[in-house]
Design a protein around this motif. Structure first.
Motif, mmCIF file in Angstrom:
data_model
loop_
_atom_site.group_PDB
_atom_site.id
_atom_site.type_symbol
_atom_site.label_atom_id
_atom_site.label_comp_id
_atom_site.label_asym_id
_atom_site.label_seq_id
_atom_site.Cartn_x
_atom_site.Cartn_y
_atom_site.Cartn_z
ATOM 1 N N ARG A 109 32.609 57.171 56.090
ATOM 2 C CA ARG A 109 32.311 56.252 57.212
ATOM 3 C C ARG A 109 32.352 57.065 58.598
ATOM 4 O O ARG A 109 33.279 57.945 58.623
ATOM 5 N N TRP A 159 25.082 64.942 54.117
ATOM 6 C CA TRP A 159 24.149 63.808 54.181
ATOM 7 C C TRP A 159 24.764 62.422 54.491
ATOM 8 O O TRP A 159 25.749 62.256 53.564
ATOM 9 N N PRO A 160 24.479 61.569 55.237
ATOM 10 C CA PRO A 160 24.758 60.176 55.020
ATOM 11 C C PRO A 160 23.930 59.539 54.068
ATOM 12 O O PRO A 160 22.978 59.889 53.480
ATOM 13 N N VAL A 161 24.543 58.438 53.368
ATOM 14 C CA VAL A 161 24.061 57.933 52.042
ATOM 15 C C VAL A 161 22.758 57.201 52.432
ATOM 16 O O VAL A 161 21.682 57.410 51.445
ATOM 17 N N ALA A 162 22.355 56.934 53.496
ATOM 18 C CA ALA A 162 21.049 56.311 53.878
ATOM 19 C C ALA A 162 20.083 57.163 53.372
ATOM 20 O O ALA A 162 18.844 56.810 53.481
ATOM 21 N N ASP A 163 20.284 58.664 53.840
ATOM 22 C CA ASP A 163 19.205 59.444 53.634
ATOM 23 C C ASP A 163 19.154 60.152 52.199
ATOM 24 O O ASP A 163 18.504 61.064 51.964
ATOM 25 N N TRP A 164 19.693 59.643 51.240
ATOM 26 C CA TRP A 164 20.113 60.546 50.007
ATOM 27 C C TRP A 164 18.614 60.734 49.352
ATOM 28 O O TRP A 164 18.526 61.667 48.573
ATOM 29 N N SER A 165 17.581 59.970 49.529
ATOM 30 C CA SER A 165 16.482 60.119 48.943
ATOM 31 C C SER A 165 15.709 61.397 49.232
ATOM 32 O O SER A 165 14.982 61.931 48.604
ATOM 33 N N GLU A 204 33.144 56.396 51.024
ATOM 34 C CA GLU A 204 32.064 55.680 50.421
ATOM 35 C C GLU A 204 31.064 56.891 49.910
ATOM 36 O O GLU A 204 30.279 56.557 48.975
#
Length: 319
Positions: free
Chosen positions: A60, A94-100, A134
């Protein structure tokens, strides 16, 4: 003297000089690096020894806030870290949102035969994953699942070699009544080694007490490791009076909570990834079952301090 000849010689010299200058300018243009891609993209950091790809996921808050900043600095020291870049600015988290974006970059970088897959025909490479809060939950559950389910990765290559989780959040199993179940942390069987750094007691000023739902402390559940996975479950709360080195000075076990644990665990995490082993005894708390943790300090030269890459032929930082 023949004026025509003098003028001709001068013209030839001028033409030759212009040609040299034009060639130099063309060479300078060719030497310029290509412009950085627009938007979020990935760059693979330096490997230390054999092939490695390391993905680090933030918890977070903003990247510049202390827990994520300490984790990013730790990941910068890890072999083959996949860096998140925007323009020419890169960081190792990396933020999880950009994992791909990161995941696609890993597969593309390991696809050596150009068939669009990281398959059995491609050279094997160690895959490592690290995360806090997270990001720790995502690293523990979603990355191994993505490796297993993505058709671009063969079954033999869909394996995490080293996993480091710092105060990871748990996850409730799906199904009837799951909302009332206690969160769990199940380490999948396609993970070879997992190091979990957590605290089992919450200090009065812990950061998580101000998060939603307010007043509810965030504690990591005990990990449940698959039969074929080797796990180390460290508990900084086990000995409240023992002090541990951190990025911001020594901290007693009694004051280590959900956020400041990162500055402590991040000092030793590079050893887990780069060497595939525990750090040394003086730098670690006990395991959650009370057993002593860590490797004994070898005789001879003084071992590296926590956070330093252990000696080796390619032991330079990854950036």
């Amino acid at each position: 003297m023949d004026r025509k000849r003098v003028r001709s010689d001068a013209e030839r010299e001028a033409a030759a000089k212009a040609e040299v200058e034009a060639g130099a300018e063309a060479g300078a243009e060719e030497a310029k690096p290509p412009p950085a891609p627009e938007g979020v993209h990935a760059k693979i950091g330096r490997e230390q020894g054999g092939c490695a790809r390391t993905l680090c996921f933030a918890g977070r808050g903003e990247p510049g806030q202390p827990p994520n900043r300490h984790l990013s600095e730790s990941c910068r020291r890890m072999s083959g870290v996949v860096k998140r870049c925007e323009g020419e600015r890169c960081q190792s988290l990396w933020p999880v949102a950009d994992w791909s974006v990161a995941f696609d970059a890993v597969i593309a970088s390991l696809d050596k035969d150009g068939d669009g897959r990281y398959g059995d025909e491609d050279p094997a490479c160690e895959l490592n994953v690290v995360g806090w809060s997270e990001g720790g939950r995502f690293a523990a559950l979603d990355v191994p699942r993505a490796l297993r389910e993505d058709g671009r990765v063969s079954d033999a290559r869909a394996r995490v070699q080293n996993m480091v989780l710092i105060a990871p959040l748990g996850s409730r199993d799906e199904g009837e009544g799951s909302e009332d179940a206690e969160p769990q942390l199940r380490i999948p069987d396609n993970v070879a080694k997992a190091w979990i750094y957590r605290h089992t007691k919450t200090p009065p000023q812990d950061c998580s007490l101000s998060w939603e739902p307010e007043g509810e402390a965030l504690l990591s559940p005990a990990p449940v490791c698959a039969e074929g996975t080797q796990c180390w479950d460290y508990d900084y709360s086990f000995d409240p009076s023992l002090a541990f080195k951190s990025s911001t000075g020594a901290r007693a076990g009694s004051v280590i909570g959900h956020c400041n644990i990162v500055a402590v665990a991040a000092k030793v995490a590079p050893t887990n990834v780069n060497v595939g082993e525990e750090s040394f005894k003086p730098y670690l708390p006990r395991l959650s079952d009370g057993r002593e943790a860590g490797r004994p300090i070898p005789e001879g030269p003084e071992p590296p301090a926590p956070g330093e890459v252990e000696p080796g032929p390619d032991s330079e930082p990854s950036d």
